[in-house]
Design a protein around this motif. Structure first.
Motif, PDB file in Angstrom:
ATOM      1  N   LEU A 118      84.896  51.310  14.884  1.00 17.80           N
ATOM      2  CA  LEU A 118      85.953  51.591  15.855  1.00 17.80           C
ATOM      3  C   LEU A 118      85.841  52.977  16.478  1.00 17.80           C
ATOM      4  O   LEU A 118      86.666  53.356  17.315  1.00 17.80           O
ATOM      5  N   TRP A 119      84.835  53.724  16.082  1.00 16.97           N
ATOM      6  CA  TRP A 119      84.684  55.097  16.540  1.00 16.97           C
ATOM      7  C   TRP A 119      84.685  55.241  18.063  1.00 16.97           C
ATOM      8  O   TRP A 119      85.330  56.150  18.605  1.00 16.97           O
ATOM      9  N   PRO A 120      83.987  54.366  18.804  1.00 25.12           N
ATOM     10  CA  PRO A 120      84.020  54.506  20.270  1.00 25.12           C
ATOM     11  C   PRO A 120      85.428  54.424  20.845  1.00 25.12           C
ATOM     12  O   PRO A 120      85.728  55.085  21.849  1.00 25.12           O
ATOM     13  N   TYR A 121      86.292  53.639  20.220  1.00 24.74           N
ATOM     14  CA  TYR A 121      87.672  53.547  20.680  1.00 24.74           C
ATOM     15  C   TYR A 121      88.469  54.787  20.298  1.00 24.74           C
ATOM     16  O   TYR A 121      89.267  55.303  21.090  1.00 24.74           O
ATOM     17  N   LEU A 122      88.238  55.286  19.093  1.00 23.25           N
ATOM     18  CA  LEU A 122      88.972  56.460  18.618  1.00 23.25           C
ATOM     19  C   LEU A 122      88.642  57.701  19.442  1.00 23.25           C
ATOM     20  O   LEU A 122      89.517  58.541  19.688  1.00 23.25           O
ATOM     21  N   THR A 123      87.423  57.829  19.847  1.00 26.04           N
ATOM     22  CA  THR A 123      87.013  59.034  20.574  1.00 26.04           C
ATOM     23  C   THR A 123      87.515  59.062  22.013  1.00 26.04           C
ATOM     24  O   THR A 123      87.550  60.137  22.632  1.00 26.04           O
ATOM     25  N   LYS A 124      87.917  57.903  22.545  1.00 22.04           N
ATOM     26  CA  LYS A 124      88.268  57.834  23.966  1.00 22.04           C
ATOM     27  C   LYS A 124      89.726  57.471  24.242  1.00 22.04           C
ATOM     28  O   LYS A 124      90.127  57.398  25.404  1.00 22.04           O
ATOM     29  N   THR A 125      90.502  57.255  23.188  1.00 15.70           N
ATOM     30  CA  THR A 125      91.881  56.800  23.388  1.00 15.70           C
ATOM     31  C   THR A 125      92.863  57.939  23.152  1.00 15.70           C
ATOM     32  O   THR A 125      93.018  58.413  22.013  1.00 15.70           O
ATOM     33  N   PRO A 126      93.544  58.398  24.184  1.00 18.50           N
ATOM     34  CA  PRO A 126      94.502  59.508  24.024  1.00 18.50           C
ATOM     35  C   PRO A 126      95.621  59.153  23.045  1.00 18.50           C
ATOM     36  O   PRO A 126      96.178  58.058  23.088  1.00 18.50           O
ATOM     37  N   GLY A 127      95.919  60.082  22.149  1.00 21.78           N
ATOM     38  CA  GLY A 127      97.037  59.913  21.243  1.00 21.78           C
ATOM     39  C   GLY A 127      96.859  58.893  20.143  1.00 21.78           C
ATOM     40  O   GLY A 127      97.834  58.550  19.461  1.00 21.78           O
TER      41      GLY A 127
END
Length: 246
Positions: free
Chosen positions: A126-135
């Motif tokens: 899930l790292w790609p989502y965590l790095t690009k999702t504000p908050g």
């Protein structure tokens, strides 16, 4: 926040969290090898892959592509990872070690697989989502017994070690995450002692009032999640929001 992702949703705490957030009117993405035993129009189920044996994580890239597509569509702002394991009943019984002489390779391997490798597998995927999702808020369930400074009783070698490693992994990942997403918070969370199959063999000598129902635990953890700030990232938190020592 319009949706919550719960990894390991079929666990007692995971199911209670799913029901809690559904009652709040949010969409819940249920990620587990087991289907939910209840239905709700806002419940979206994703079947998790079986990882009982060592596997090449890269072979599951398509699975995580699907997961990330779903969480993006649903605008997930909160993720709980509830995967954890403590004991095994049946013919091949495995229990936490009371002494070093009770340690075994079978117990150590399974404890590390389910308490460290699987959580890391999902964090990495899930790292790609965590790095690009504000908050974004990511709460990894861990255990207070993983705190080295708090260890005054000894025993439970494998479980303590796996949770200590998990706490360190999340701490280290939080530092890396801050470089690409300064608005994210990634923490480990001690849920307290919950009345579940995981804790059932160890409830006899608990102080009065220490055992919580799954619904009570879910309420407490949801309150911690609601109050979670960026400055908490990397910490090990108690179910009441207090910071625990590593």
């Amino acid at each position: 926040m319009s949706a919550v992702l719960i990894i390991g949703a079929s666990s007692s705490i995971g199911t209670a969290l799913a029901k809690h957030y559904l009652q709040q009117g949010l969409t819940v993405i249920w990620l587990s090898r087991s289907a939910a035993d209840f239905s709700d129009p806002r419940l979206q189920v994703i079947k998790a892959p079986a990882l009982a044996e060592p596997t090449d994580w890269a072979s599951h890239q398509s699975f995580f592509s699907t997961v990330i597509e779903v969480v993006q569509q649903q605008q997930v702002g909160l993720i709980f990872n509830c995967i954890g394991w403590l004991h095994q009943d049946g013919e091949f019984k495995l229990l936490p070690e009371k002494s070093l002489s009770q340690s075994s390779s079978a117990l150590l391997r399974k404890t590390l697989l389910l308490n460290l490798e699987l959580p890391v597998f999902y964090l990495r995927g899930l790292w790609p989502y965590l790095t690009k999702t504000p908050g974004i808020r990511y709460l990894q369930l861990s255990a207070k017994v993983g705190s080295i400074s708090d260890n005054q009783l000894g025993g439970w070698y494998s479980y303590r070690s796996a949770k200590a490693a998990l706490n360190q992994w999340i701490k280290t990942a939080s530092i890396e995450l801050k470089r690409s997403n300064k608005t994210a918070a990634l923490v480990t969370l001690h849920p307290g002692t919950t009345d579940s199959a995981l804790s059932a063999p160890f409830q006899r000598n608990l102080p009065a009032g220490q055992l919580q129902s799954p619904a009570q635990t879910a309420q407490h953890l949801a309150e911690v999640a609601q109050q979670l700030q960026v400055e908490h990232s990397g910490l090990l938190l108690n179910w009441d929001g207090l910071v625990l020592g590593f």
